[in-house]
Structure formats: C-alpha cells, structure tokens
Design a protein around this motif. Structure first.
Motif, PDB file in Angstrom:
ATOM      1  N   UNK A   1     -51.461 -37.829 -80.806  1.00 27.05           N
ATOM      2  CA  UNK A   1     -52.118 -36.532 -80.917  1.00 27.05           C
ATOM      3  C   UNK A   1     -51.248 -35.470 -81.556  1.00 27.05           C
ATOM      4  N   UNK A   2     -50.195 -35.886 -82.239  1.00 25.08           N
ATOM      5  CA  UNK A   2     -49.304 -34.942 -82.913  1.00 25.08           C
ATOM      6  C   UNK A   2     -50.009 -34.372 -84.139  1.00 25.08           C
ATOM      7  N   UNK A   3     -49.891 -33.065 -84.328  1.00 17.48           N
ATOM      8  CA  UNK A   3     -50.564 -32.384 -85.438  1.00 17.48           C
ATOM      9  C   UNK A   3     -49.623 -31.459 -86.197  1.00 17.48           C
ATOM     10  N   UNK A   4     -48.375 -31.395 -85.787  1.00 20.83           N
ATOM     11  CA  UNK A   4     -47.373 -30.557 -86.429  1.00 20.83           C
ATOM     12  C   UNK A   4     -46.012 -31.017 -85.964  1.00 20.83           C
ATOM     13  N   UNK A   5     -44.996 -30.188 -86.204  1.00 21.20           N
ATOM     14  CA  UNK A   5     -43.641 -30.565 -85.802  1.00 21.20           C
ATOM     15  C   UNK A   5     -42.828 -29.298 -85.530  1.00 21.20           C
ATOM     16  N   UNK A   6     -41.877 -29.437 -84.582  1.00 20.74           N
ATOM     17  CA  UNK A   6     -41.486 -30.637 -83.844  1.00 20.74           C
ATOM     18  C   UNK A   6     -42.281 -30.789 -82.562  1.00 20.74           C
ATOM     19  N   UNK A   7     -42.109 -31.955 -81.945  1.00 22.97           N
ATOM     20  CA  UNK A   7     -42.753 -32.252 -80.671  1.00 22.97           C
ATOM     21  C   UNK A   7     -41.762 -32.966 -79.772  1.00 22.97           C
ATOM     22  N   UNK A   8     -41.839 -32.700 -78.486  1.00 27.28           N
ATOM     23  CA  UNK A   8     -41.126 -33.476 -77.487  1.00 27.28           C
ATOM     24  C   UNK A   8     -42.153 -34.258 -76.694  1.00 27.28           C
ATOM     25  N   UNK A   9     -41.862 -35.528 -76.465  1.00 25.67           N
ATOM     26  CA  UNK A   9     -42.748 -36.374 -75.666  1.00 25.67           C
ATOM     27  C   UNK A   9     -41.920 -36.998 -74.553  1.00 25.67           C
ATOM     28  N   UNK A  10     -42.365 -36.795 -73.319  1.00 27.12           N
ATOM     29  CA  UNK A  10     -41.678 -37.377 -72.171  1.00 27.12           C
ATOM     30  C   UNK A  10     -42.673 -37.560 -71.034  1.00 27.12           C
ATOM     31  N   UNK A  11     -42.567 -38.669 -70.323  1.00 31.31           N
ATOM     32  CA  UNK A  11     -43.460 -38.990 -69.203  1.00 31.31           C
ATOM     33  C   UNK A  11     -44.935 -38.842 -69.597  1.00 31.31           C
ATOM     34  N   UNK A  12     -45.262 -39.231 -70.829  1.00 35.91           N
ATOM     35  CA  UNK A  12     -46.643 -39.208 -71.272  1.00 35.91           C
ATOM     36  C   UNK A  12     -47.184 -37.842 -71.641  1.00 35.91           C
ATOM     37  N   UNK A  13     -46.324 -36.821 -71.646  1.00 30.31           N
ATOM     38  CA  UNK A  13     -46.758 -35.468 -71.980  1.00 30.31           C
ATOM     39  C   UNK A  13     -46.200 -35.044 -73.332  1.00 30.31           C
ATOM     40  N   UNK A  14     -47.020 -34.305 -74.074  1.00 31.29           N
ATOM     41  CA  UNK A  14     -46.647 -33.799 -75.398  1.00 31.29           C
ATOM     42  C   UNK A  14     -46.372 -32.304 -75.305  1.00 31.29           C
ATOM     43  N   UNK A  15     -45.211 -31.907 -75.835  1.00 31.59           N
ATOM     44  CA  UNK A  15     -44.827 -30.494 -75.884  1.00 31.59           C
ATOM     45  C   UNK A  15     -44.612 -30.126 -77.349  1.00 31.59           C
ATOM     46  N   UNK A  16     -45.493 -29.284 -77.886  1.00 29.14           N
ATOM     47  CA  UNK A  16     -45.450 -28.942 -79.305  1.00 29.14           C
ATOM     48  C   UNK A  16     -44.648 -27.668 -79.528  1.00 29.14           C
ATOM     49  N   UNK A  17     -43.702 -27.733 -80.460  1.00 27.30           N
ATOM     50  CA  UNK A  17     -42.972 -26.551 -80.875  1.00 27.30           C
ATOM     51  C   UNK A  17     -41.548 -26.517 -80.361  1.00 27.30           C
ATOM     52  N   UNK A  18     -40.660 -25.913 -81.168  1.00 19.54           N
ATOM     53  CA  UNK A  18     -39.263 -25.825 -80.758  1.00 19.54           C
ATOM     54  C   UNK A  18     -39.083 -24.930 -79.537  1.00 19.54           C
ATOM     55  N   UNK A  19     -40.053 -24.079 -79.280  1.00 18.03           N
ATOM     56  CA  UNK A  19     -39.966 -23.191 -78.123  1.00 18.03           C
ATOM     57  C   UNK A  19     -40.398 -23.873 -76.827  1.00 18.03           C
ATOM     58  N   UNK A  20     -40.722 -25.149 -76.880  1.00 18.07           N
ATOM     59  CA  UNK A  20     -41.108 -25.889 -75.673  1.00 18.07           C
ATOM     60  C   UNK A  20     -40.043 -26.905 -75.252  1.00 18.07           C
ATOM     61  N   UNK A  21     -38.881 -26.843 -75.879  1.00 16.82           N
ATOM     62  CA  UNK A  21     -37.833 -27.809 -75.557  1.00 16.82           C
ATOM     63  C   UNK A  21     -37.428 -27.712 -74.084  1.00 16.82           C
ATOM     64  N   UNK A  22     -37.216 -26.507 -73.587  1.00 16.27           N
ATOM     65  CA  UNK A  22     -36.803 -26.341 -72.187  1.00 16.27           C
ATOM     66  C   UNK A  22     -37.867 -26.884 -71.237  1.00 16.27           C
ATOM     67  N   UNK A  23     -39.138 -26.651 -71.553  1.00 16.91           N
ATOM     68  CA  UNK A  23     -40.215 -27.167 -70.706  1.00 16.91           C
ATOM     69  C   UNK A  23     -40.217 -28.692 -70.703  1.00 16.91           C
ATOM     70  N   UNK A  24     -39.986 -29.293 -71.873  1.00 17.51           N
ATOM     71  CA  UNK A  24     -39.981 -30.755 -71.966  1.00 17.51           C
ATOM     72  C   UNK A  24     -38.814 -31.338 -71.187  1.00 17.51           C
ATOM     73  N   UNK A  25     -37.655 -30.711 -71.281  1.00 20.68           N
ATOM     74  CA  UNK A  25     -36.497 -31.196 -70.528  1.00 20.68           C
ATOM     75  C   UNK A  25     -36.763 -31.112 -69.022  1.00 20.68           C
ATOM     76  N   UNK A  26     -37.353 -30.015 -68.588  1.00 24.82           N
ATOM     77  CA  UNK A  26     -37.693 -29.879 -67.169  1.00 24.82           C
ATOM     78  C   UNK A  26     -38.658 -30.976 -66.733  1.00 24.82           C
ATOM     79  N   UNK A  27     -39.620 -31.300 -67.571  1.00 23.21           N
ATOM     80  CA  UNK A  27     -40.590 -32.354 -67.253  1.00 23.21           C
ATOM     81  C   UNK A  27     -39.911 -33.714 -67.179  1.00 23.21           C
TER      82      UNK A  27
END
Length: 202
Positions: free
Chosen positions: A169-195
């Motif tokens: 379901x990626x539609x742009x870049x960058x993306x973080x994917x962890x534990x089956x969740x997609x986090x779109x955007x460089x401003x979501x890195x902290x949220x992805x790490x927490x997840x």
C-alpha cells in the motif's frame, strides 16, 4: 521483543533524503534493527496516478511548498542541502547497487552518500562514474559491485521490491514498516520506532 523496522526509500525522493540521513542513528539509539528497502516510485506513480513524473512537478503549487519545506527540514536537522538542478534524477542504477549490496557493511554509508550526492552536491546519480566514485570513497571496489548491479538477479530483486511496495500500500516515500504497520513520511520515524519497540499494541 523488538521488531525490525523496514525503511522503504527512493533515491530520487526529497523526503527520503531527510529520513535516510537520520534513521540509522535513531534506530541504533533505540535498539531497533533496521532493514534498508530500496524501491522505485516511478512504476507506482504510473499505476496509481497515471503520471510519468513526480507529483511535485505535476502539481507546481505542491512542488513550491515541498522545496521550501526541504529547506526548513534540512536546517532543523543540520543536513546539507542544495536543490538539484534536475529533478527527479534517474535512480535505477543506484537502487540496483543497493539491492546488490544487501547485508554488506557499507550499505548504509552508500545509501547516505548517494542521497548527499543528489541533494547536497547536485551530482548526477544516474551515471555509473558517479556511483563508482561514491563506492571508492567508502573503500569499496566499485567494478565488482557495478557488475553485480546489472545482473538479472539484481534487476529482478529491484522489480520484486517495487512490487512488494505496491502490495504494502505504499504510495510515496519514505515509509517505515514494522509489525505489519505502515508509517508514511520522514516525520513518522519516531512513531515507527515506538511501534517496533512495543508488541502489546492492538
């Protein structure tokens, strides 16, 4: 249990530049394993939007905002910045090298070097001579890596990675994917790490 974090990026993506120069250090500090995932945005834009260019070029209003936003973000994070004279540049060769260099100790440094060459030095990363110089600057013998990058195996790996990005379901870049969740955007890195650190989420 800490989950690995996949960082899906495109070498021609301005926001991937900001994310790529930050993410390895932030993952290391948090103890989260990082997996680099190069892919190509062009096929996704064609399939999803019906365009063969960056949406930032197709929509000049959005493009003007993006360039100014990049200036602010690079200043915020202390990153070098020079608006490239050509945008977007071809990224197939660099992406194939990244695929061929999977699991190599120089991969992260190479990825950052390519991004800096494009977005801080205004160098043409589509040219093999530039990619070779970047590899040699890291102490890597360039010729075998470039030869591996143009094999059918490396080409197929990049195509498969791009297909997997679309399936996620990626539609742009960058993306973080962890534990089956997609986090779109460089401003979501902290949220992805927490997840990635918390396996108790619903």
């Amino acid at each position: 249990m800490v989950a690995p974090l996949e960082f899906w990026f495109e070498f021609g993506s301005t926001y991937s530049y900001v994310g790529a120069l930050r993410i390895e250090e932030e993952c290391r500090a948090a103890g989260v394993p990082l997996v680099w995932k190069p892919f190509l945005l062009g096929p996704l834009f064609t399939a999803q939007l019906g365009i063969k260019d960056s949406p930032f070029n197709a929509n000049p209003v959005r493009g003007r905002y993006m360039w100014r936003d990049l200036e602010r973000l690079c200043a915020k994070h202390g990153l070098p910045w020079r608006r490239p004279s050509v945008f977007p540049r071809g990224t197939v060769l660099a992406s194939r090298v990244a695929c061929a260099g999977e699991h190599q100790p120089w991969l992260g440094d190479f990825i950052r070097a390519v991004f800096r060459a494009n977005f801080a030095e205004d160098r043409d990363i589509s040219q093999s001579v530039v990619i070779a110089e970047l590899l040699r600057g890291l102490g890597v013998e360039a010729e075998p890596v470039l030869a591996a990058a143009v094999t059918e195996e490396s080409k197929a790996r990049l195509r498969a990675s791009t297909d997997q990005a679309a399936a996620l379901g990626i539609f742009g870049a960058p993306n973080c994917v962890t534990r089956g969740e997609l986090f779109f955007g460089q401003d979501r890195i902290a949220d992805a790490i927490a997840w990635a650190l918390d396996d108790g989420r619903a």
